[in-house]
Design a protein around this motif. Structure first.
Motif, PDB file in Angstrom:
ATOM      1  N   ASP A   1       5.901  -1.114   6.314  1.00 16.15           N
ATOM      2  CA  ASP A   1       4.642  -0.364   6.164  1.00 16.15           C
ATOM      3  C   ASP A   1       4.468   0.128   4.732  1.00 16.15           C
ATOM      4  O   ASP A   1       3.382   0.057   4.160  1.00 16.15           O
ATOM      5  N   VAL A   2       5.558   0.625   4.164  1.00 13.64           N
ATOM      6  CA  VAL A   2       5.509   1.212   2.826  1.00 13.64           C
ATOM      7  C   VAL A   2       5.160   0.174   1.753  1.00 13.64           C
ATOM      8  O   VAL A   2       4.495   0.493   0.775  1.00 13.64           O
TER       9      VAL A   2
ATOM     10  N   GLU B   1      11.285  -1.391   9.707  1.00 14.03           N
ATOM     11  CA  GLU B   1       9.901  -1.263  10.183  1.00 14.03           C
ATOM     12  C   GLU B   1       9.092  -0.333   9.282  1.00 14.03           C
ATOM     13  O   GLU B   1       7.974  -0.647   8.882  1.00 14.03           O
ATOM     14  N   MET B   2       9.672   0.796   8.937  1.00 11.59           N
ATOM     15  CA  MET B   2       9.001   1.745   8.042  1.00 11.59           C
ATOM     16  C   MET B   2       8.863   1.150   6.640  1.00 11.59           C
ATOM     17  O   MET B   2       7.820   1.292   5.990  1.00 11.59           O
TER      18      MET B   2
ATOM     19  N   ASP C   1      15.490   1.587   7.483  1.00 12.22           N
ATOM     20  CA  ASP C   1      14.478   1.511   8.547  1.00 12.22           C
ATOM     21  C   ASP C   1      13.493   0.416   8.123  1.00 12.22           C
ATOM     22  O   ASP C   1      12.523   0.666   7.400  1.00 12.22           O
TER      23      ASP C   1
END
Length: 197
Positions: A159-160, A155-156, A153
């Motif tokens: 962020d991480v 996109e996730m 993922d």
């Protein structure tokens, strides 16, 4: 063979650099809300017309200058491994967020974005988006090398990668000790499901 720029061409680059420095210093000292084109022009030693020849508004000027400062700092070379790429990328994020001027600018821009949706959109489009695009290239390389799962993922994952550093430095205002980045890289590798190669 091209001619070496002289006269007005050199002066133009010097003027642009002076304006860029003035914008960053005014943002750090005054914040977005109190920044004025007049103050930037005065600090840069130019007339206001020099600013308006480059940008139509204060918002356009600030977004362009902050993007010019921020986006190249995310454009990093391929180290050949995800671990190496993460280390270099996270070091660049840490350096970006702790820059003497920018560390005073970013919290104000985030607050301004909460009050001003147009500014938030401009910042997201000109700074956040391009920086994420560059980080995505790094993740896609790791997928291609077999270091990350193909169904990651992305996109996730994006962020991480940046969020812990932002949270630690700007929200918690906690120091990043000497081993912080190494520990964070190892944690990120586990969180992303990286495979040993």
């Amino acid at each position: 063979m091209g001619r070496t720029p002289t006269g007005a061409a050199v002066l133009q680059a010097e003027v642009t650099q002076a304006i860029t420095e003035a914008v960053l210093r005014e943002l750090a000292d005054q914040g977005y809300g109190r920044l004025s084109m007049e103050a930037v022009a005065k600090r840069a030693g130019v007339g206001k017309s020099a600013l308006y020849r480059r940008w139509r508004s204060k918002q356009e000027m600030v977004t362009a200058v902050v993007a010019e400062f921020s986006v190249p700092r995310a454009d990093l070379e391929d180290t050949g491994s995800l671990r190496g790429d993460l280390r270099v990328t996270m070091r660049a994020v840490l350096d970006w967020l702790t820059h003497p001027l920018f560390s005073r600018i970013l919290p104000d821009l985030v607050a301004e974005g909460a009050r001003n949706p147009e500014m938030a959109d401009s910042t997201r489009t000109s700074i956040g988006g391009p920086r994420r695009d560059l980080a995505e290239v790094m993740l896609r390389r790791a997928i291609d090398r077999g270091e990350l799962p193909a169904d990651l993922d992305v996109e996730m994952a994006l962020d991480v990668l940046a969020a812990p550093i932002y949270w630690r430095l700007l929200v918690r205002q906690a120091p990043a000790g000497p081993d912080y980045l190494d520990r964070l890289v190892e944690y990120a590798l586990r969180g992303l499901g990286a495979r040993a190669t």
